[in-house]
Design an enzyme around this catalytic site. Sequence first.
Site, short mmCIF file in Angstrom:
data_model
loop_
_atom_site.label_atom_id
_atom_site.label_comp_id
_atom_site.label_asym_id
_atom_site.label_seq_id
_atom_site.Cartn_x
_atom_site.Cartn_y
_atom_site.Cartn_z
N GLU A 27 0.85 -1.19 0.00
CA GLU A 27 0.00 0.00 0.00
C GLU A 27 0.90 1.24 0.00
OE1 GLU A 27 -3.49 1.76 2.93
OE2 GLU A 27 -1.65 0.95 3.80
N LYS A 84 -10.23 -0.12 -0.43
CA LYS A 84 -10.07 -0.35 1.00
C LYS A 84 -11.37 -0.04 1.75
CE LYS A 84 -6.75 0.87 4.67
NZ LYS A 84 -5.54 1.68 4.95
N CYS A 92 -4.04 -3.14 4.50
CA CYS A 92 -3.57 -2.55 5.75
C CYS A 92 -4.55 -2.74 6.90
CB CYS A 92 -3.23 -1.09 5.49
SG CYS A 92 -2.14 -0.34 6.73
#
Length: 332
Positions: free
Chosen positions: A62, A131, A164
């Site tokens: 990321e 995300k 993440c």
Amino acid sequence: MSTSGLGGLNKSPHGIVIGLVQLQNPNVATTSELAAQTARIVEMVGKARRNNPAMDLVVFPEYSLHGLSMSIDDAIMCELEGPEVAAFKSACVEHRIWGCFSIMERNPRGNPYNSGLIIDDHGEIKLYYRKLHPWVPVEPWEPGDIGVPVCVGPKGAMLSLIICHDGMFPEMAREAAYKGAEVIIRTAGYTAPIRHAWKITNQSNAFQNLAQTASVCLCGSDGAFDSMGEGMFCDFDGTVMVEGSHRPDEIITCEMRPDLVREARVNWGVENNIYQLGHRGYVAVKGGAQDCPYTFMHDMVRGEYRLPWEKEVRVTDGASCGFPAPEREYGA
């Protein structure tokens, strides 16, 4: 139990070799810097191929294209049809390798999306993901709106991508596995304070879902933030197969064995938890209980998710990190 095959140097006919790039943390603020970083990532795709001729998939962290500035400057945002993604596609074709890439995606209706792509060795986008859980209050990104996709990867392996902070929610990896993911990729920009949580969630995401996980962070300093690298492969019993260092641009490799994941999911009895979640107590009850006893699930579906301490939560927007309080409702 599977092994790493010495990082994929001894590749099984059933295995796929994945390379995790602990990419040097970039500092990108202008269109020229964005172009230069795009070229750098393309160069690293070539390095990955030279690093291990057996590699099937190379994974970039990321923020590998934009860095950790959290800039939402429209001039450096990307689009699926833009030059950055086109360059990634060409690199995958040229080097005959699959690639996983990170972009900050332009959103004409609000803040940009933090998006990830898996591109095959013919230059086709096989997985596109936004995300779901930005790392609030630090990140300004629009919450993702296209769910948790899964794709068929090299040699038929079922792949998913979570980005993440998504990996801190057990529901995310569970959703990926529920859709059939055998290898769950996690890309991140995390810095050292998250080190312990990074490790245990990569392991728990694997064990709880009888999946293999392949996870990597940015690495090194951009002059303000120090990312930790620490590429990490976990087996479906939660053990660490290969673990990276803190050296920028190092490529950590491992042979993953989705065939053994499939075998475990079918044959395990004890700790086949992803099956048992929907078949509680099947020793006592034929087929197990298949109800949903979880209050939070019912409340979330109804749009009534409320914590007992909801009114006491003090950080509910990005003001502490310098962002204005939003006024727009989700989906508006």
